[in-house]
Each structure stands twice: as C-alpha cells, then as structure tokens.
Design a protein around this motif. Sequence first.
Motif, PDB file in Angstrom:
ATOM      1  N   LYS A  71       0.844  -1.189   0.000  1.00  0.00           N
ATOM      2  CA  LYS A  71       0.000   0.000   0.000  1.00  0.00           C
ATOM      3  C   LYS A  71       0.880   1.239   0.000  1.00  0.00           C
ATOM      4  N   THR A  72       0.500   2.207  -0.814  1.00  0.00           N
ATOM      5  CA  THR A  72       1.229   3.475  -0.857  1.00  0.00           C
ATOM      6  C   THR A  72       0.252   4.608  -0.553  1.00  0.00           C
ATOM      7  N   PRO A  73       0.741   5.755  -0.100  1.00  0.00           N
ATOM      8  CA  PRO A  73      -0.159   6.835   0.324  1.00  0.00           C
ATOM      9  C   PRO A  73      -0.667   7.723  -0.806  1.00  0.00           C
ATOM     10  N   ILE A  74      -0.156   7.540  -2.025  1.00  0.00           N
ATOM     11  CA  ILE A  74      -0.548   8.437  -3.121  1.00  0.00           C
ATOM     12  C   ILE A  74      -1.525   7.728  -4.053  1.00  0.00           C
ATOM     13  N   HIS A  75      -2.576   8.464  -4.452  1.00  0.00           N
ATOM     14  CA  HIS A  75      -3.640   7.871  -5.263  1.00  0.00           C
ATOM     15  C   HIS A  75      -4.027   8.817  -6.402  1.00  0.00           C
ATOM     16  N   ASP A  76      -4.659   8.236  -7.409  1.00  0.00           N
ATOM     17  CA  ASP A  76      -5.084   8.992  -8.592  1.00  0.00           C
ATOM     18  C   ASP A  76      -6.460   9.604  -8.350  1.00  0.00           C
ATOM     19  N   GLY A  77      -6.527  10.935  -8.316  1.00  0.00           N
ATOM     20  CA  GLY A  77      -7.801  11.618  -8.078  1.00  0.00           C
ATOM     21  C   GLY A  77      -8.808  11.424  -9.187  1.00  0.00           C
ATOM     22  N   ASP A  78      -8.362  10.945 -10.351  1.00  0.00           N
ATOM     23  CA  ASP A  78      -9.276  10.653 -11.455  1.00  0.00           C
ATOM     24  C   ASP A  78      -9.795   9.213 -11.388  1.00  0.00           C
ATOM     25  N   ARG A  81     -11.683   5.508  -4.935  1.00  0.00           N
ATOM     26  CA  ARG A  81     -11.135   5.221  -3.616  1.00  0.00           C
ATOM     27  C   ARG A  81     -11.059   3.714  -3.412  1.00  0.00           C
ATOM     28  N   GLN A  82     -10.451   3.311  -2.302  1.00  0.00           N
ATOM     29  CA  GLN A  82     -10.369   1.888  -1.979  1.00  0.00           C
ATOM     30  C   GLN A  82     -11.754   1.287  -1.786  1.00  0.00           C
ATOM     31  N   SER A  83     -12.721   2.133  -1.412  1.00  0.00           N
ATOM     32  CA  SER A  83     -14.097   1.670  -1.239  1.00  0.00           C
ATOM     33  C   SER A  83     -14.799   1.443  -2.573  1.00  0.00           C
ATOM     34  N   GLY A  84     -14.176   1.895  -3.679  1.00  0.00           N
ATOM     35  CA  GLY A  84     -14.792   1.783  -4.996  1.00  0.00           C
ATOM     36  C   GLY A  84     -15.531   3.030  -5.420  1.00  0.00           C
ATOM     37  N   GLU A  85     -15.704   3.979  -4.494  1.00  0.00           N
ATOM     38  CA  GLU A  85     -16.386   5.232  -4.813  1.00  0.00           C
ATOM     39  C   GLU A  85     -15.416   6.206  -5.477  1.00  0.00           C
TER      40      GLU A  85
END
Length: 214
Positions: A71-78, A81-85
């Motif tokens: 797991k890394t702390p950076i995610h793609d805003g496009d 989320r991990q919840s699928g939302e």
Amino acid sequence: MGNLVTGKVRFSYANVFEPRRTPNGEEKYSIMLLIPKSDTDTYQRIMTEINKTLQENLADTFKGVMPTNLKTPIHDGDGVRQSGEPYGAECKGCWVITANSNNEPEVVDANCNPIISKNEFYSGCYGRASLRFYAYNQNGNRGIGCGLGNVQKLEDGQPLGGRTTASEDFGAPIQPTVAQPVTAPVYQQPAAPQIDPITGMPIQPTVNNIFRVN
C-alpha cells in the motif's frame, strides 16, 4: 532524514488544529493534499522517497520479502477510492495523498508567521506541506505511510465542504422600514344645531360631525 516539501497544493480535510479520531481509535492530526498532475516535480520526488523508504526498510520491516500488495499513500484523483467510490470533483486532475501525525503541526502563512485562527486556514486554501515517509507492517497491512510535518498557507481558495461566508448567506443588507407619521384628529367647530321638523327639537350632533380625520 529530512522532510520533503511539496510544491503548491490544495488542502482538503484539514484537521491541523485539533486531532481527529481514526477508525482504530487513535487521535491524529491529518490533512489531504491535492497535487496538480502538472506538478511533475513534486510527484517524482514523492515517488522517489516512497521507493527509497521501501528499500531502506525491506530487510527489517518486511523481513527481506517484497510485499505483493504494497500500500502506498498516493492515489489517482481521477480514479476511485479503496471503497470503490469515485473521488470528489475537487480531486480531478490531481494526485491525492493524506498525511497524518501524532503531534500538532505548525500552521504558518506565506511569511512563516503562525496562523492561529481556524477560519484563516481551511479546506480549499492553497499552500505547501512538509512530509516524511515511513514503512509499516501490522496485522497483515504492509505499506508506506505519509507523515505530516508542518503546513504553510500561500493563498485563499474556494472553500470545500459547503462552507459559505456570511455575505453569501444573507446577501445585501435589509433596508430599515420607515414608520409613516400618524395624523392627529382635527377639531372641527360644530355647526349650528338643526331643528327636527317632526319633534321641533334640536338634532344632537354625532361624533362624526365633531371630529374628522385628514
């Protein structure tokens, strides 16, 4: 190891004056950073620090085995989320990273003067943050986390989370109602009494014959 200082980012979910309780019961200061994808310098420096932290902790934290679902702390805003939302509209075109700390961060303005008012630093304003990265391996969760150092506000922005100003709520000032003057009754000299032709008696004046209202 020194902290990484970002370029100009937008702040969201700013909990920098008071800690917020996490799902596991801990209280942490935290903030979400929205890093424009056009800021390739900040993104590359973050990825370099993540990889460096991973290599430095591979032997001890991960027992020499590269985690398969790191797991890394950076995610793609496009993305989602991990919840699928999906992420909110404010995250579009940005990299999203959440930093947290057990200790209260310093919150300063562009001249490094302390910001004390909670209304001055809010979700939606722009600034920079100092970050540090660490490895964790707890209860089957393996990854690289992001620690929060301090935050600096550089400029205002559209508040997030539905926050409005008083002028937006109430609009133009209400004009006071001016009371209309009340005209006092005017006394009118009663006319000479008239004689009732049937009774031969004077006709008594009524109130309407004595007073009139302008």
